[in-house]
Each structure stands twice: as C-alpha cells, then as structure tokens.
Design an enzyme around this catalytic site. Structure first.
Site, PDB file in Angstrom:
ATOM      1  N   THR A  43       1.754  -4.459   4.009  1.00 38.41           N
ATOM      2  CA  THR A  43       1.573  -4.881   5.703  1.00 38.41           C
ATOM      3  C   THR A  43       0.978  -6.222   5.654  1.00 38.41           C
ATOM      4  O   THR A  43       0.942  -6.779   6.864  1.00 38.41           O
ATOM      5  CB  THR A  43       0.827  -3.827   6.128  1.00 38.41           C
ATOM      6  OG1 THR A  43      -0.668  -3.733   5.697  1.00 38.41           O
ATOM      7  CG2 THR A  43       1.204  -2.415   6.353  1.00 38.41           C
ATOM      8  N   SER A  91       1.404  -7.694  -1.032  1.00 44.44           N
ATOM      9  CA  SER A  91       2.376  -8.693  -0.061  1.00 44.44           C
ATOM     10  C   SER A  91       1.375 -10.079  -0.088  1.00 44.44           C
ATOM     11  O   SER A  91       2.222 -10.975   0.123  1.00 44.44           O
ATOM     12  CB  SER A  91       2.536  -8.136   1.017  1.00 44.44           C
ATOM     13  OG  SER A  91       1.644  -8.111   1.943  1.00 44.44           O
ATOM     14  N   THR A 140       0.727  -1.220   0.060  1.00 43.44           N
ATOM     15  CA  THR A 140       0.064   0.147  -0.060  1.00 43.44           C
ATOM     16  C   THR A 140       0.772   1.243   0.118  1.00 43.44           C
ATOM     17  O   THR A 140       0.561   2.005  -0.583  1.00 43.44           O
ATOM     18  CB  THR A 140      -0.937  -0.094   1.138  1.00 43.44           C
ATOM     19  OG1 THR A 140      -1.775  -1.000   0.959  1.00 43.44           O
ATOM     20  CG2 THR A 140      -1.740   1.268   1.406  1.00 43.44           C
TER      21      THR A 140
HETATM   22  N1  ASP Z   1      -2.762  -5.719   0.972  1.00 41.84           N
HETATM   23  C1  ASP Z   1      -1.516  -4.544   0.956  1.00 41.84           C
HETATM   24  C2  ASP Z   1      -0.528  -5.470   1.025  1.00 41.84           C
HETATM   25  O1  ASP Z   1      -0.216  -6.228   1.874  1.00 41.84           O
HETATM   26  C3  ASP Z   1      -1.680  -4.010   2.331  1.00 41.84           C
HETATM   27  C4  ASP Z   1      -0.684  -3.253   2.995  1.00 41.84           C
HETATM   28  O2  ASP Z   1       0.476  -2.916   2.239  1.00 41.84           O
HETATM   29  O3  ASP Z   1      -1.046  -2.194   3.850  1.00 41.84           O
HETATM   30  O4  ASP Z   1       0.326  -5.216   0.158  1.00 41.84           O
END
Ligand code: ASP
Length: 328
Positions: free
Chosen positions: A90, A58, A14
């Site tokens: 995340t 991710s 993100t």
């Molecule tokens: N879905 C996103 C990821 O893990 C969430 C984030 O980065 O906060 O790439």
C-alpha cells in the site's frame, strides 16, 4: 461454466506478508498462495489465473518493476483476460496505479489492491479487498475508467487516490473528489467519471531518467535543491499551500526551470495549485511566470510519475505542459 477470466498478478506487500523468524512481517506468499487461501473466491463466476511478478515490499519497487508490470498487464489483456487485479504494497500503490493508468490504454478494468493488515493479523483486510477487487474487475461499469484502486469496499480513480494514514484500514482517500464507487454486498456500484485518456508509451528509458521530488518547508533556504538539483532530468516541487516557496528560493528554482522541466505541485494533500491569486515573490504566479509547469490536480507523487514518463520519451516543455493540463 463461465468463460470470463481475471488475471491476478502478485507484486508483494502486506497482503502477501507473514511473520519472519528475525522479527517483523516480510513478503512470503505468492499470488497462487493468496488465491488458494481464500476458498470463497471459487464462488466467483470467473476463472482466476495467477502470476507472481514480484514479491517485494512496495517501498523497494522501482520504475523497472512498473515497466515489467505494465507490459504484463497489456499482455494479459491482449491474451483475452477480461480484467486484471494486482496485489501490491500500500505504501506506493498510488504511484503504481497511476503509472498503469498512463501506460495501459485498454478499456478493460485494471484494479490494484492490497492490505493494511497482514493475513495472520486479527481482522486481516486482504481477503475482503481481493474479493472486492475481483468483483470490480468483472464489472461492466468499471470499463473505461482506467486503473482503479479498491480498498475497504471503495473504488478509487488512479489519478485521485492517496494513502492518508499509516495503519488504518480506511487509509485510502480521493481528496476533494471522493471514491468513484462502492462495493455494496459484493456488488460494485460505480458512478465515476471516465479516465483522462492520456496514454504514454511504457518506454524502457523511464529507468534511465531521474525525476526528483523536493518538498518545501518553512524557512527552507534551498540547500537540498542547490546541492542535489543538478543530478536530475526533471523536478517536482511540492510547494507550500497553493504552490509557493520562500522568496529566498525563487532564483534557485528559476535557475533549474531554465535547465530542466520543473513541475509545481503542492504539499497540502488536496486541491490544485493556483494560477492567478498571489503576487508576492515565491507565489504561484511568480513561479509560473518563471517557467515552472503547473501540475493540475496531480499530487507530488503522481506528478513525478507523469514527468518521469514524459522525460523518458524526450518530451519538451510544451508537450509536458500540455500533458499536465489534461489534469486540470
Ligand atoms: N510497507 C508495506 C508495503 O507497501 C505496506 C503495505 O503493503 O500495506 O509493501
């Protein structure tokens, strides 16, 4: 002019996303864009170099990506970087951080960060997180602590940290232990304990082995484990409470434990599996007696990362048990 250098490695997430024409946010910024979009980073007394290794959400990262990242982090440190900061999604940041913690033995800080709000969102947290992460990567007090996760001005140890909320900017916690430090007015104050110090090779065979994670639920008759268990080289059981399964699953779990390493963790989200409290069929005592391996304080996702690395190197049950015992 400073001679200190921090290597910033982009993995996606993100923190590097932007709205797409087809709806929703998708990875779009590389590590250069990220650093360039935060002009105040120039005030830091350090040179920043950037590499975009992946540009992925991710959930789509795998062990091959983690191997490449571990290799690059070690190469950056061998090449003279004083610290490394990784920008990452995340959703799986805790697994990546723990993988690096196990495979990068250097004392230099390795810091993983991300964002809960994308760069164009009101109150985007990525800039503050990246700024804090770079500050931690430069902090002498962060040396020797292993891989760290910095989010919301909190410094978490890789072996403790968990994402505990789907959208809050305060999503990251270290249940039962708390963060190792805080960033106060841009200044890292770190009080945490040193890393466990277990280093494993970043063995390419990690991509060839399958370690499954099975979460047990009320009334579970083991159908999932029965149908799919045979496909794995190792298993982590996210047990109920202090490490329990329904009595009806015991024989099946024991059958797998006789064939492959089966690690017992807990789905509760905090605390250690017990060793000697409950005595009923399916209790932690029963399962450990039947050959399951205690996960220590490692939660299921992190237990899986450790088991995957151990299975990749052909470790036998004794070595696996000893490795997990380091996390008691
Ligand atoms: N879905 C996103 C990821 O893990 C969430 C984030 O980065 O906060 O790439």
């Amino acid at each position: 002019m400073t001679s200190r250098r921090v290597a910033v490695i982009g993995m996606g997430g993100t923190i590097a996303m932007a709205p797409s024409a087809s709806g929703g946010i998708v990875p779009s910024l590389d590590a250069d864009d990220l650093v360039a979009s935060m002009p105040w980073l120039a005030n830091l007394d350090a040179k920043l170099t950037t590499t975009t290794l992946r540009s992925l959400p991710s959930p789509s990262l795998g062990f091959a990506d983690l191997l490449a990242l571990s290799d690059l982090v070690r190469a950056e440190l061998a090449g003279g970087a004083d610290g490394v900061v990784i920008t990452h999604g995340t959703d799986t940041i805790e697994e990546t951080a723990f993988f690096l913690d196990l495979t990068v033995p250097d004392d230099a800080p390795v810091v993983v960060t991300g964002a809960m709000r994308h760069p164009e969102a009101a109150g985007a947290d990525g800039p503050a997180n990246l700024y804090a992460a770079i500050g931690v990567a430069l902090a002498p007090a962060a040396r020797g602590l292993g891989t760290l996760v910095v989010m919301s001005d909190e410094v978490h140890g890789a072996r403790f940290v968990r994402k505990s909320h789907t959208s809050s900017t305060g999503a990251f916690v270290s249940p039962g232990f708390g963060p190792l430090g805080l960033v106060v007015e841009g200044d890292p104050r770190i009080r945490g304990a040193a890393r466990v110090g277990l280093t494993l090779p970043a063995d390419p065979r990690v991509t060839e082995r399958r370690v499954g994670l099975v979460t047990v639920a009320l009334g579970d008759d083991g159908t999932l484990l029965r149908r799919a268990g045979g496909a794995f080289d190792g298993l982590v059981i996210a047990g109920l409470g202090a490490g329990h399964v329904p009595a009806g699953m015991v024989a099946l779990v024991a059958e797998h434990a006789a064939r492959i390493p089966v690690v017992l963790s807990t789905r509760t989200g905090a605390g250690s599996v017990l060793r000697q409290t409950y005595g009923y069929p399916g209790s932690e005592r029963d399962l450990l007696e039947r050959g399951l391996i205690h996960s220590g304080f490692l939660d299921p996702a992190k237990a899986r990362v450790l088991l995957q690395l151990l299975v990749a190197t052909g470790a036998g049950k004794q070595r696996i048990t000893e490795a997990f015992d380091r996390f008691r």
